[in-house]
Motif scaffolding. Structure first.
Motif, PDB file in Angstrom:
ATOM      1  N   ASP A  84     152.479  52.263 111.771  1.00 25.88           N
ATOM      2  CA  ASP A  84     151.228  52.202 112.531  1.00 25.88           C
ATOM      3  C   ASP A  84     150.633  53.601 112.623  1.00 25.88           C
ATOM      4  O   ASP A  84     151.378  54.579 112.776  1.00 25.88           O
ATOM      5  N   VAL A 148     159.711  45.116 108.443  1.00 28.68           N
ATOM      6  CA  VAL A 148     159.828  44.555 109.799  1.00 28.68           C
ATOM      7  C   VAL A 148     160.874  43.437 109.843  1.00 28.68           C
ATOM      8  O   VAL A 148     161.630  43.308 110.822  1.00 28.68           O
ATOM      9  N   VAL A 149     160.935  42.691 108.774  1.00 29.87           N
ATOM     10  CA  VAL A 149     161.877  41.559 108.736  1.00 29.87           C
ATOM     11  C   VAL A 149     163.327  42.051 108.782  1.00 29.87           C
ATOM     12  O   VAL A 149     164.180  41.466 109.464  1.00 29.87           O
ATOM     13  N   LEU A 154     164.620  39.284 111.295  1.00 29.61           N
ATOM     14  CA  LEU A 154     163.887  38.015 111.349  1.00 29.61           C
ATOM     15  C   LEU A 154     164.504  36.966 110.430  1.00 29.61           C
ATOM     16  O   LEU A 154     164.272  35.772 110.606  1.00 29.61           O
TER      17      LEU A 154
HETATM   18  P1  AMP Z   1     148.335  45.416 111.986  1.00 23.73           P
HETATM   19  O1  AMP Z   1     148.421  45.754 110.521  1.00 23.73           O
HETATM   20  O2  AMP Z   1     148.402  46.623 112.873  1.00 23.73           O
HETATM   21  O3  AMP Z   1     147.187  44.524 112.295  1.00 23.73           O
HETATM   22  O4  AMP Z   1     149.657  44.606 112.360  1.00 23.73           O
HETATM   23  C1  AMP Z   1     150.109  43.541 111.613  1.00 23.73           C
HETATM   24  C2  AMP Z   1     151.464  43.135 112.117  1.00 23.73           C
HETATM   25  O5  AMP Z   1     151.943  42.076 111.313  1.00 23.73           O
HETATM   26  C3  AMP Z   1     152.489  44.246 112.069  1.00 23.73           C
HETATM   27  O6  AMP Z   1     153.170  44.328 113.290  1.00 23.73           O
HETATM   28  C4  AMP Z   1     153.441  43.774 110.967  1.00 23.73           C
HETATM   29  O7  AMP Z   1     154.761  44.208 111.173  1.00 23.73           O
HETATM   30  C5  AMP Z   1     153.308  42.273 111.062  1.00 23.73           C
HETATM   31  N1  AMP Z   1     153.697  41.618 109.817  1.00 23.73           N
HETATM   32  C6  AMP Z   1     153.109  41.733 108.614  1.00 23.73           C
HETATM   33  N2  AMP Z   1     153.786  41.026 107.676  1.00 23.73           N
HETATM   34  C7  AMP Z   1     154.837  40.473 108.302  1.00 23.73           C
HETATM   35  C8  AMP Z   1     155.923  39.646 107.891  1.00 23.73           C
HETATM   36  N3  AMP Z   1     156.041  39.255 106.627  1.00 23.73           N
HETATM   37  N4  AMP Z   1     156.805  39.250 108.807  1.00 23.73           N
HETATM   38  C9  AMP Z   1     156.684  39.653 110.104  1.00 23.73           C
HETATM   39  N5  AMP Z   1     155.693  40.427 110.563  1.00 23.73           N
HETATM   40  C10 AMP Z   1     154.785  40.841 109.677  1.00 23.73           C
END
Ligand code: AMP
Ligand code: MG
Length: 289
Positions: A84, A148-149, A154
């Motif tokens: 971020d 993140v996974v 996850l």
């Molecule tokens: P942003 O880009 O700040 O709008 O945030 C998007 C969010 O979606 C972030 O917290 C990512 O970690 C989450 N995100 C994107 N792709 C995945 C995924 N495949 N599984 C879980 N979370 C995801």
């Protein structure tokens, strides 16, 4: 194709290409400015603007090539990954914004929807691939499925650990089909992230950009760095290499991604398609009309 400023003597890709082998993010300086041809922040707007004419021509050439051979059309795909505040949005606005939006297919990947979760994780990625002759931009990507996974467990380890090979196969298949991949990891430091989050909290016009969840992810910084290092190391292939973009200086980051895109498109061997009609005959018909 003339631009006021000429390209750097050593291609930027050579500066930013992540070397094959073990990755230690601590070795990569987020505030470096490798390959930048100007003085610094003061002349960055000029150096970025100077890329626009060539980028614009190259994008148009890519689009024209896509129209003439749609079944084996060239495409480009820029993958933007980063913590971020690393500036995925800023790059899209300031670097990708230099090209005609009609030539760009932009997708931002969020946490998967209920429907997306019913499919394989690459399903939504395949659905978002750029059309013939287009420049695809992924704001986050399939790499979230090993970032993140992995950090938030996850899915179990035996599931995410198999994804690196699967991603390499998937990307190799894209490249074999005519897509040029530009995978950019926007490397922001822990300290600079704090400063950027603080700016958002200090300015009511930036509150909308602030997400309390960003601090939760920040608290897991070491786990994220471990996950990033693994993704960078395991998915750094000849067909689809990783570029690490030092991102503590926004002006450098934006210039670097624009120049990397320019270099990539310029290296695709694009040419204007020949006329599929008799030019002289058409000139005559037009003159007589
Ligand atoms: P942003 O880009 O700040 O709008 O945030 C998007 C969010 O979606 C972030 O917290 C990512 O970690 C989450 N995100 C994107 N792709 C995945 C995924 N495949 N599984 C879980 N979370 C995801
Ligand atoms: Mg965010």
């Amino acid at each position: 194709m003339s631009s006021k400023k000429s390209a750097a003597p050593v291609p930027l890709s050579e500066h930013l290409r992540l070397p094959l082998g073990a990755v230690d993010l601590a070795d990569l300086d987020p505030s470096a400015t490798p390959g930048y041809p100007g003085k610094g922040k003061s002349d960055a707007p000029e150096w970025i603007a100077a890329l626009a004419p060539e980028l614009s021509d190259l994008q148009e050439m890519l689009f024209a090539a896509g129209r003439s051979v749609p079944e084996r059309a060239p495409r480009a795909l820029v993958v933007l990954q980063g913590m971020d505040t690393s500036g995925k949005g800023g790059v899209i606005r300031h670097a990708i914004g230099l090209v005609d939006p009609q030539g760009v297919d932009l997708t931002s990947f969020k946490a998967p929807s209920a429907e997306e979760r019913r499919h394989h994780y690459l399903w939504r990625i395949r659905n978002a691939l750029p059309g013939a002759g287009k420049i695809g931009i992924f704001d986050r990507s399939h790499y979230e499925d090993v970032l993140v996974v992995r950090v938030d467990s996850l899915v179990p380890e035996d599931v995410w650990s198999k994804r690196y090979d699967e991603i390499n196969e998937f990307e190799a298949e894209l490249v074999a089909g005519g897509t040029r991949l530009v995978k950019c990891m926007l490397n922001v430091s822990f300290e600079e992230q704090k400063a950027r989050l603080a700016e958002r909290l200090a300015n009511p016009t930036k509150y909308w950009k602030y997400n309390p969840g960003d601090v939760d992810a920040r608290k897991k910084w070491p786990a994220y760095m471990e996950a990033y290092a693994a993704a960078l190391e395991k998915c750094n292939t000849e067909a689809a290499p990783w570029y690490v973009i030092p991102s503590d200086r926004k002006w450098y980051r934006n210039w670097a991604v624009a120049e990397l895109l320019r270099e990539t498109l310029a290296g695709m061997g694009l040419a204007w398609p020949a006329a599929e009609f008799d030019v002289a005959a058409e000139q005559k018909r037009l003159a007589e009309s």
